[in-house]
Design a protein around this motif. Structure first.
Motif, PDB file in Angstrom:
ATOM      1  N   VAL A  14       1.073  -1.203   0.152  1.00 27.74           N
ATOM      2  CA  VAL A  14       0.707  -0.278   0.134  1.00 27.74           C
ATOM      3  C   VAL A  14       0.861   1.013  -0.011  1.00 27.74           C
ATOM      4  O   VAL A  14       1.554   1.275   0.791  1.00 27.74           O
ATOM      5  N   GLY A  15       0.079   2.616  -0.950  1.00 28.72           N
ATOM      6  CA  GLY A  15       1.109   3.446  -1.097  1.00 28.72           C
ATOM      7  C   GLY A  15       0.381   4.288  -1.687  1.00 28.72           C
ATOM      8  O   GLY A  15      -0.994   4.195  -1.082  1.00 28.72           O
ATOM      9  N   GLU A  16       1.538   5.310  -2.125  1.00 31.39           N
ATOM     10  CA  GLU A  16       1.019   6.614  -2.710  1.00 31.39           C
ATOM     11  C   GLU A  16       0.803   6.778  -4.481  1.00 31.39           C
ATOM     12  O   GLU A  16       2.706   6.928  -4.676  1.00 31.39           O
ATOM     13  N   ILE A  17       0.662   7.479  -5.275  1.00 29.18           N
ATOM     14  CA  ILE A  17       0.986   7.823  -5.864  1.00 29.18           C
ATOM     15  C   ILE A  17       0.499   9.876  -6.155  1.00 29.18           C
ATOM     16  O   ILE A  17      -0.674   9.801  -6.026  1.00 29.18           O
ATOM     17  N   PHE A  18       1.540  10.897  -6.739  1.00 32.77           N
ATOM     18  CA  PHE A  18       1.957  11.635  -6.725  1.00 32.77           C
ATOM     19  C   PHE A  18       1.284  12.339  -7.726  1.00 32.77           C
ATOM     20  O   PHE A  18       2.122  11.830  -9.200  1.00 32.77           O
ATOM     21  N   PHE A  19       0.524  13.466  -7.841  1.00 34.98           N
ATOM     22  CA  PHE A  19       0.813  14.258  -9.292  1.00 34.98           C
ATOM     23  C   PHE A  19       0.883  16.011  -8.940  1.00 34.98           C
ATOM     24  O   PHE A  19       0.660  16.286  -8.262  1.00 34.98           O
ATOM     25  N   TYR A  20       2.928  15.987 -10.403  1.00 37.69           N
ATOM     26  CA  TYR A  20       2.367  17.321 -10.689  1.00 37.69           C
ATOM     27  C   TYR A  20       2.412  18.001 -11.805  1.00 37.69           C
ATOM     28  O   TYR A  20       2.033  17.236 -12.282  1.00 37.69           O
ATOM     29  N   VAL A  21       2.272  19.376 -11.835  1.00 33.49           N
ATOM     30  CA  VAL A  21       2.302  19.919 -12.638  1.00 33.49           C
ATOM     31  C   VAL A  21       3.448  20.756 -13.192  1.00 33.49           C
ATOM     32  O   VAL A  21       4.222  21.383 -11.884  1.00 33.49           O
ATOM     33  N   ASN A  22       4.068  20.898 -14.149  1.00 31.69           N
ATOM     34  CA  ASN A  22       5.722  21.044 -14.399  1.00 31.69           C
ATOM     35  C   ASN A  22       5.314  22.801 -14.479  1.00 31.69           C
ATOM     36  O   ASN A  22       6.078  23.129 -14.205  1.00 31.69           O
ATOM     37  N   HIS A  23       4.279  23.943 -15.533  1.00 29.60           N
ATOM     38  CA  HIS A  23       4.174  25.407 -14.824  1.00 29.60           C
ATOM     39  C   HIS A  23       3.055  25.675 -14.130  1.00 29.60           C
ATOM     40  O   HIS A  23       1.695  24.698 -14.124  1.00 29.60           O
ATOM     41  N   GLU A  24       3.172  25.570 -12.808  1.00 30.34           N
ATOM     42  CA  GLU A  24       2.042  26.398 -11.563  1.00 30.34           C
ATOM     43  C   GLU A  24       1.084  26.873 -12.339  1.00 30.34           C
ATOM     44  O   GLU A  24       1.876  28.606 -13.461  1.00 30.34           O
ATOM     45  N   GLY A  25       0.323  27.901 -11.934  1.00 29.64           N
ATOM     46  CA  GLY A  25      -0.796  28.915 -12.614  1.00 29.64           C
ATOM     47  C   GLY A  25      -1.494  28.340 -13.896  1.00 29.64           C
ATOM     48  O   GLY A  25      -2.324  29.022 -14.577  1.00 29.64           O
ATOM     49  N   LEU A  26      -1.549  26.725 -14.483  1.00 27.53           N
ATOM     50  CA  LEU A  26      -1.793  27.068 -15.357  1.00 27.53           C
ATOM     51  C   LEU A  26      -3.031  26.324 -15.388  1.00 27.53           C
ATOM     52  O   LEU A  26      -4.356  26.280 -15.921  1.00 27.53           O
ATOM     53  N   VAL A  27      -2.417  24.859 -14.608  1.00 24.45           N
ATOM     54  CA  VAL A  27      -3.918  23.944 -14.562  1.00 24.45           C
ATOM     55  C   VAL A  27      -3.777  23.758 -13.082  1.00 24.45           C
ATOM     56  O   VAL A  27      -3.174  23.607 -12.230  1.00 24.45           O
ATOM     57  N   GLU A  28      -5.306  23.082 -12.675  1.00 26.30           N
ATOM     58  CA  GLU A  28      -4.902  22.866 -11.415  1.00 26.30           C
ATOM     59  C   GLU A  28      -5.755  21.044 -10.765  1.00 26.30           C
ATOM     60  O   GLU A  28      -6.095  21.168 -11.908  1.00 26.30           O
ATOM     61  N   LEU A  29      -5.027  20.543 -10.254  1.00 27.78           N
ATOM     62  CA  LEU A  29      -5.429  19.505  -9.849  1.00 27.78           C
ATOM     63  C   LEU A  29      -5.937  19.114  -9.117  1.00 27.78           C
ATOM     64  O   LEU A  29      -5.901  19.447  -7.808  1.00 27.78           O
ATOM     65  N   ASN A  30      -6.888  18.298  -8.808  1.00 26.44           N
ATOM     66  CA  ASN A  30      -7.401  17.640  -7.789  1.00 26.44           C
ATOM     67  C   ASN A  30      -8.351  16.174  -8.113  1.00 26.44           C
ATOM     68  O   ASN A  30      -8.608  15.684  -8.805  1.00 26.44           O
ATOM     69  N   PRO A  31      -7.917  15.443  -7.223  1.00 27.26           N
ATOM     70  CA  PRO A  31      -6.634  15.649  -6.471  1.00 27.26           C
ATOM     71  C   PRO A  31      -5.741  14.930  -7.268  1.00 27.26           C
ATOM     72  O   PRO A  31      -5.230  15.265  -7.731  1.00 27.26           O
ATOM     73  N   LYS A  32      -4.451  16.004  -5.409  1.00 28.16           N
ATOM     74  CA  LYS A  32      -3.083  15.873  -6.177  1.00 28.16           C
ATOM     75  C   LYS A  32      -2.270  14.994  -6.089  1.00 28.16           C
ATOM     76  O   LYS A  32      -0.907  13.969  -6.598  1.00 28.16           O
ATOM     77  N   ASN A  33      -3.073  13.587  -5.451  1.00 30.81           N
ATOM     78  CA  ASN A  33      -1.812  12.226  -4.344  1.00 30.81           C
ATOM     79  C   ASN A  33      -3.511  11.170  -4.878  1.00 30.81           C
ATOM     80  O   ASN A  33      -4.933  11.880  -4.279  1.00 30.81           O
ATOM     81  N   VAL A  34      -3.168  10.036  -4.698  1.00 28.80           N
ATOM     82  CA  VAL A  34      -3.940   9.422  -4.799  1.00 28.80           C
ATOM     83  C   VAL A  34      -3.240   7.638  -3.807  1.00 28.80           C
ATOM     84  O   VAL A  34      -2.184   7.556  -3.694  1.00 28.80           O
ATOM     85  N   SER A  35      -4.036   6.737  -2.772  1.00 28.86           N
ATOM     86  CA  SER A  35      -3.560   5.597  -2.421  1.00 28.86           C
ATOM     87  C   SER A  35      -4.222   4.279  -2.956  1.00 28.86           C
ATOM     88  O   SER A  35      -4.886   4.667  -4.437  1.00 28.86           O
ATOM     89  N   LEU A  36      -2.917   3.940  -2.767  1.00 29.58           N
ATOM     90  CA  LEU A  36      -2.750   2.448  -3.296  1.00 29.58           C
ATOM     91  C   LEU A  36      -3.570   1.750  -2.581  1.00 29.58           C
ATOM     92  O   LEU A  36      -2.889   1.452  -1.671  1.00 29.58           O
ATOM     93  N   ALA A  37      -4.328   0.491  -2.989  1.00 29.15           N
ATOM     94  CA  ALA A  37      -4.600  -0.148  -2.331  1.00 29.15           C
ATOM     95  C   ALA A  37      -3.989  -1.911  -2.215  1.00 29.15           C
ATOM     96  O   ALA A  37      -3.462  -1.786  -3.763  1.00 29.15           O
TER      97      ALA A  37
END
Length: 386
Positions: free
Chosen positions: A55-78
């Motif tokens: 069990v762990g997590e996956i994280f999501f990133y955007v290389n340029h801030e202010g252009l795209v907003e992510l929701n959620p920015k991380n999810v949990s592995l089952a």
């Protein structure tokens, strides 16, 4: 003995690598190329298949801030073999961004988990921009052939300036180098992205088609100069000196790039600046030659109509893209493309004036590359008759 030991060791390493690859579960995005409007929300499906790790997590990133907003920015592995999530991408500001992922578990392969997101003001403007791009490509591409046809019909290239052709062939070769390098070479494309982090690559596929075709069509015209009557025309000493200076600049920049003193992107920019300089000056010899002959005979006005259309639509496309992606830096990122359109239009207007106003229906004084004794005599004769 040593040979068999070596092959055994290599086989063990290969099997280990294959097992490691097999144990990694791929993290996949449902789409890799996403276009959304400013203020719009896009649902991006993300999935992992055949996962048997912790069990762990996956994280999501955007290389340029202010252009795209992510929701959620991380999810949990089952503790499940197949898992999926939906990430909401909100378009905040027009531009270009990349969404990437990283996992806490080393058993998840995230190398293919990325998406290119383009945020636009309007999808319709984007479509219009593509149509405009192909219109200018078609107009500029066709523009070479009225001159080729006139040369073939007259079986003569008298009236077509050789300095113009020499500048043209070098300019379009360099423009092709710039376009192909920035579009096809990942290393250079990455350099551009680092230098203009919020900018789109200004080179499009129609730019590549146009520049390569232009070099080819100009080469055909040059071949005609060796076949058909040309009178006393030749490349002037002034043009030869300017061309030699261009080659010196390119050799120096190429050497500096090869020695890692400057980036290869800078070498491509040097090519584009030489091309832009050529665009500034290449029509001058032809315009001056028309002035000396007091005629545009031998110089195709059909070429000018197509060239004017291409230049105007080329600038229009860059303006549309600049507004739609809020990316005005692309005009400065590709100064050759904008300059090519602007100065082509300016000189085309001059040629329109020469053809339809100043020298309308004029017979040429003399078919030559400059004023000589016979031309002077012809001018004096016409003056006395007047």
């Amino acid at each position: 003995m040593y040979t068999s030991t070596f092959y055994s060791l290599a086989a063990c390493i290969l099997v280990s690598v294959l097992k490691l690859a097999d144990c990694q579960s791929p993290l996949l995005f449902a789409q890799g190329d996403i276009g959304i409007l400013k203020g719009e929300i896009f649902h991006l499906d993300v999935s992992v298949r055949n996962y048997s790790g912790p069990v762990g997590e996956i994280f999501f990133y955007v290389n340029h801030e202010g252009l795209v907003e992510l929701n959620p920015k991380n999810v949990s592995l089952a503790d499940l073999p197949d898992q999926s999530w939906t990430i909401l991408l909100s378009g905040i500001s027009p531009g270009h961004a990349e969404v990437v992922a990283n996992a806490s578990s080393k058993e998840i392969d995230t190398s293919r988990a990325f998406a290119i997101v383009t945020v636009e003001h309007s999808f319709e403007i984007g479509i219009v921009s593509q149509v405009v791009g192909w219109i200018y490509f078609a107009a500029w591409s066709v523009s070479f052939y009225p001159q080729v046809y006139i040369n073939w019909k007259r079986k003569s290239v008298v009236g077509l300036n050789f300095d113009f052709l020499a500048f043209n062939i070098l300019g379009f070769i360099l423009y092709s180098v710039f376009n192909c390098g920035l579009y096809f070479i990942p290393y250079i494309e990455k350099e551009y992205s680092n230098r203009y982090p919020k900018g789109l690559n200004p080179v499009l596929m129609n730019d590549i088609f146009f520049s390569c075709h232009a070099a080819f069509a100009t080469a055909i015209t040059i071949i005609q100069c060796f076949i058909y009557e040309k009178g006393s025309q030749t490349i002037s000493l002034t043009a030869r000196g300017i061309l030699a200076l261009f080659f010196v600049v390119l050799i120096i920049m190429g050497s500096l790039s090869g020695a890692n003193v400057v980036h290869w992107l800078d070498f491509l920019y040097a090519c584009s600046y030489v091309k832009l300089t050529i665009t500034l000056i290449k029509y001058i010899p032809q315009a001056y030659m028309n002035y000396l002959r007091k005629s545009t005979e031998g110089w195709s006005i059909g070429n000018i109509f197509c060239d004017f259309t291409g230049g105007a639509f080329s600038m229009l496309q860059m303006i549309l893209n600049g507004y739609n992606y809020d990316d005005w830096v692309s005009i400065f990122g590709d100064p050759t493309k904008f300059g090519l359109g602007l100065f082509s239009v300016i000189f085309d207007i001059l040629f329109f004036i020469q053809h339809y106003v100043l020298y309308r229906h004029n017979e040429p004084y003399e078919e030559l590359n400059g004023i000589n004794e016979s031309t002077t005599t012809s001018v004096s004769s016409r003056t006395s008759n007047a």
